[in-house]
Design an enzyme around this catalytic site. Structure first.
Site, PDB file in Angstrom:
ATOM      1  CG  ASN A   7      -0.202   0.037   2.561  1.00  0.00           C
ATOM      2  OD1 ASN A   7       0.965   0.162   2.631  1.00  0.00           O
ATOM      3  ND2 ASN A   7      -0.775  -0.726   3.690  1.00  0.00           N
ATOM      4  CG  ASP A 196      -6.468  -8.136   1.528  1.00  0.00           C
ATOM      5  OD1 ASP A 196      -6.228  -8.295   2.826  1.00  0.00           O
ATOM      6  OD2 ASP A 196      -5.340  -7.532   1.042  1.00  0.00           O
TER       7      ASP A 196
END
Length: 279
Positions: A7, A196
């Site tokens: 991320n 996810d």
């Protein structure tokens, strides 16, 4: 681990790690199930037990994924997987994940035919008995999840902030050849990675901070997803505490190239995320 694995804060996506875990499990299960002369097969993922993310993995670290077969029944294989992260600058290693997965061997000639599994040799008698108890427990739990298969996440127009409807999200994905096994149906790891991603979007929308996967409750794969299907992965918040969020994720498959088959529930799970500060 590279930037596209993580991320914006540099933490590796939980789905990326789940996909690696499943690939290791599929390799060792398929290898074992083809270890004797007989009909060739590919191991298909049926269930993943609760998986905890014990420590975050970061960009630049090396992931070591090790898998071991710990139990076999007549038609299924239990695989236990450990994931270690290594800082190659300092040599420091840490355990990031432990997971238990269940596979069934499907014939290459007939995708609906489940083959028998060669037995494993246990180092001690207690291992077989302990494995049998885990097998019976997961089989019972898989049956109990089927009652929720009709649940649907409905969109809401102009939802209020911080409500379930405000953060719920969906992702639509066309299944292509690169997503699939030799049989032409989706790898379990590909499905988990997409699940996810959706759960992460829900969590980020809700708290607007850096979020990471903390754990995943058992993921049950109710039915196979074939190449050419359109899958809809939907996520919604089901609980929040001071520092964590529980998100339900549902996967529905729509066989658009086969008008004789209706949309069906393919997988479901609960993800827990935690919110991290900027530091």
């Amino acid at each position: 681990m590279r930037p596209d694995d993580a991320n914006v804060a540099g933490n590796v996506h939980g789905g990326t790690i789940l996909k690696m875990i499943e690939e290791a499990g599929a390799i060792i299960s398929t290898r074992h199930c083809n270890s004797q002369n007989g009909e060739r097969c590919v191991a298909a993922l049926a269930r993943v037990e609760r998986t905890d993310f014990l420590s975050p993995m970061c960009i630049g670290e090396v992931a070591h994924v090790s898998a071991e077969i710990t139990y076999t029944s007549k038609h299924s294989v239990e695989v236990q997987v450990n994931v270690m992260s290594e800082n190659i600058l300092t040599g420091a290693k840490k355990l990031t994940n432990k997971a238990t997965l269940w596979y069934v061997p499907l014939s290459l000639k007939n995708v609906d035919k489940v083959l028998e599994v060669p037995p494993v040799v246990y180092s001690r008698q207690e291992q077989e008995e302990e494995g049998r108890k885990r097998y019976e427990a997961q089989k019972l739990e898989r049956m109990e999840t089927k009652w929720r298969n009709g649940d649907i996440v409905q969109p809401v127009l102009n939802p209020e902030p911080n409500t379930v409807s405000y953060s719920q999200s969906s992702l639509i994905h066309l299944v292509g050849p690169s997503d699939c096994t030799l049989h032409g149906f989706v790898h379990g790891g590909v499905t988990m990675k997409l699940m996810d991603e959706v759960a992460g979007i829900v969590a980020a929308r809700h708290c607007k901070t850096n979020i990471v996967t903390a754990s995943v409750d058992a993921i049950n794969f109710h039915d196979k997803i074939r190449k050419g299907c359109v899958i809809t992965i939907s996520g919604r918040m089901t609980f929040t505490s001071n520092k964590s969020m529980e998100i339900e994720v549902l996967v529905d498959a729509d066989p658009v190239v086969d008008s004789s088959q209706k949309r069906y529930r393919a997988a479901s799970a609960f993800f827990t995320y935690v919110s991290l500060s900027q530091e």
